[in-house]
Design a protein around this motif. Structure first.
Motif, PDB file in Angstrom:
ATOM      1  N   THR A  72      -0.824   6.570  -6.682  1.00 52.46           N
ATOM      2  CA  THR A  72      -1.114   5.536  -7.687  1.00 52.46           C
ATOM      3  C   THR A  72       0.024   5.403  -8.694  1.00 52.46           C
ATOM      4  O   THR A  72       0.362   4.288  -9.103  1.00 52.46           O
ATOM      5  CB  THR A  72      -2.428   5.847  -8.428  1.00 52.46           C
TER       6      THR A  72
ATOM      7  N   SER B 291      -8.241   7.491  -9.178  1.00 48.81           N
ATOM      8  CA  SER B 291      -7.167   7.282  -8.200  1.00 48.81           C
ATOM      9  C   SER B 291      -7.700   6.800  -6.858  1.00 48.81           C
ATOM     10  O   SER B 291      -7.110   5.910  -6.229  1.00 48.81           O
ATOM     11  CB  SER B 291      -6.372   8.579  -8.005  1.00 48.81           C
TER      12      SER B 291
ATOM     13  N   TYR C 107      -8.483   3.180  -7.035  1.00 49.39           N
ATOM     14  CA  TYR C 107      -7.266   2.367  -6.964  1.00 49.39           C
ATOM     15  C   TYR C 107      -6.786   2.255  -5.513  1.00 49.39           C
ATOM     16  O   TYR C 107      -6.414   1.163  -5.050  1.00 49.39           O
ATOM     17  CB  TYR C 107      -6.174   2.986  -7.842  1.00 49.39           C
TER      18      TYR C 107
END
Length: 529
Positions: free
Chosen positions: A391, A445, A448
């Motif tokens: 990320t 994360s 994402y």
């Protein structure tokens, strides 16, 4: 450079870094075991918690954001402006060193001089060492961007060996010097490290090898700050990205070293207990430091080179997306299995490990519970390192800024939870709070990553799902080794201990055999890269 070429060089960089970390940790543990026989727990607590925190805070706040920004994208860039930007780490380091040094000297509790002598000199030396190390930052980034593996191996190996030799010598000859010992060793470490990088580039730049490689920096003078007529001093895109990462790095440092800040500023543990906690913490973080951290650092470079920051998956080169997704899936599977292995076997062998390493001082009291909890925490560290690595390499400036708000809220919650859990459960509370912290960061994360790949056919998060057969073997191993600990460890003599160790070895062998049969794709990736 093709994605597969970058992958090969990155894998070699990660492997070399992992071997370096093995060397560092082995030497550190041997050094701790040695110094425990000569120095007090209180002295080790001040060095390993308070002074090391000062050093790590200064270098992290001064350079982490610059590293993230300047290693993003291709190595083909205007290196004059990038080097100018990197030199700003030095005045920033001076500022943080002076500011935090005054805090360490005048606002924090000063150790008893009869137990921990020369505290003021230690603060000055560790702050100065951070400034010296920042002098080598442009050289380090240049080497990392061009994947100079051998240079990193030699520089860090020489610096660690030099530090350890000096420490052992002074501990044996002058144990009454107290913090002078560790101050001189720390200054030697950073001096050797920086000089290795400087000497290498002085010899490399302008050489036939540099010309053959078309190295973007032609001479040594170009590594110093310089103004270019009719151009800006720095690349403002990199500078703005650095500022975004700086705000994030400030919060990340609180989350990474949160328990040390709580110990340092709130005095929830005395210096002796801090020394024991740090030794157990170092032992528990062995795998995290020598495997997970090199993977995170090296594959951040890989993802940043292969994928373009801020672009959606449809706007990327699809061949590169496929390579990146495959690597991410296999990395997640690799660190997950390492983490599960540590968690399963760490529970039943924590007390034995501490008893062998430090005797009853570590194996009695809270030491074994600390290490058992840390075995679980390693699993969280494993997954978080890879997911955040991806990320951080992909988020654009606006996404980084939004993430900063998440980190701000998380920092406050983490510090509050650490404080209360420590009051309720002692030093074990720090590790429980860290598990909560890592769990939230992993959730962010993975969300994402899922959002990034949702418009493609790739599903790298499946790497977080081990095979059912392997999961069953882990469960059986956990039960068998737990019973073995109750029956044979650790006050029933060496024969019983050997039986306990043999039981664990058989369970581990069964786990590895099952792993090699059920995770063939991962095994091929590890062998080939």
């Amino acid at each position: 450079m093709a994605a597969q070429d970058v992958l090969g060089q990155t894998a070699r960089l990660a492997s070399s870094s992992a071997l370096l970390q093995v060397l560092f940790r082995v030497v550190t543990f041997a050094l701790n075991a040695f110094t425990l026989r000569y120095l007090s727990r209180e002295l080790l607590g001040v060095v390993n918690v308070r002074l090391t925190l000062l050093y790590s805070t200064v270098v992290f706040l001064a350079r982490e954001a610059f590293r993230r920004a300047c290693l993003s994208g291709s190595a083909k860039r205007n290196w004059t402006k990038t080097i100018n930007l990197l030199w700003l780490t030095f005045p920033l380091g001076v500022f943080w060193s002076l500011t935090l040094g005054l805090v360490w000297l005048h606002l924090l509790e000063v150790p008893d001089p009869s137990v921990v002598p020369h505290y003021q000199a230690g603060v000055v030396a560790f702050g100065l060492s951070a400034i010296i190390e920042l002098l080598g930052e442009p050289f380090w980034v240049l080497a990392q961007a061009h994947l100079f593996v051998r240079l990193k191996v030699i520089a860090e190996s020489l610096s660690v060996v030099s530090k350890c030799i000096l420490t052992v010598t002074l501990v044996i000859l002058y144990p009454h010097w107290g913090l002078y010992i560790f101050s001189l060793a720390q200054l030697l470490y950073v001096s050797v490290l920086v000089m290795c990088y400087i000497i290498y580039f002085v010899m490399f730049l302008g050489s036939p090898e540099a010309t053959k490689k078309s190295f973007p920096v032609p001479r040594v003078k170009a590594l110093l700050p310089s103004f270019v007529e009719d151009e800006t001093f720095v690349n403002w895109k990199e500078a703005r990205l650095t500022w975004s990462f700086f705000k994030q790095s400030f919060l990340k440092q609180i989350l990474t070293e949160g328990e040390r800040y709580v110990m340092t500023f709130l005095n929830v543990l005395n210096f002796g207990d801090q020394g024991v906690y740090d030794i157990v913490n170092n032992l528990g973080s062995l795998v995290a430091r020598f495997i997970f951290l090199p993977i995170e650092e090296s594959f951040y470079v890989f993802f940043a080179k292969v994928l373009e920051r801020g672009k959606t998956v449809k706007d990327q080169k699809q061949d590169d997306v496929a390579v990146a997704a495959n690597v991410l899936e296999l990395l997640l599977k690799l660190v997950l299995l390492i983490g599960l292995t540590i968690t399963v076997f760490g529970y039943a062998y924590s007390q034995l490990a501490l008893d062998i390493y430090g005797g009853s001082m570590l194996s009695s009291g809270t030491g074994p519970d600390l290490l058992r909890c840390y075995s679980l925490y390693v699993l969280f560290l494993a997954v978080n390192g890879v997911t955040e690595c991806f990320t951080s390499a992909l988020m654009c400036k606006e996404e980084v800024d939004r993430y900063n708000f998440v980190m701000l809220a998380l920092s406050f919650i983490f510090l509050c939870i650490s404080y209360f859990l420590t009051h309720w459960y002692g030093s074990v509370g720090f590790i429980l709070a860290n598990c909560f912290n890592m769990g939230i960061r992993i959730a962010h994360s993975t969300h994402y990553i899922h959002h990034f790949f949702r418009e493609s056919t790739h599903r790298p998060l499946t790497g977080l799902l081990p095979s059912p057969a392997l999961l069953l073997v882990y469960i059986i191993s956990a039960v068998v080794t737990a019973f073995s600990e109750v029956l044979f460890c650790c006050d029933k003599g060496w024969m019983a201990r050997l039986i306990h160790i043999s039981t664990g070895a058989l369970c581990l062998a069964a786990t590895l055999v099952t792993m090699s049969c059920s995770e063939t794709k991962l095994i091929h990736f590890v062998r080939s890269q």
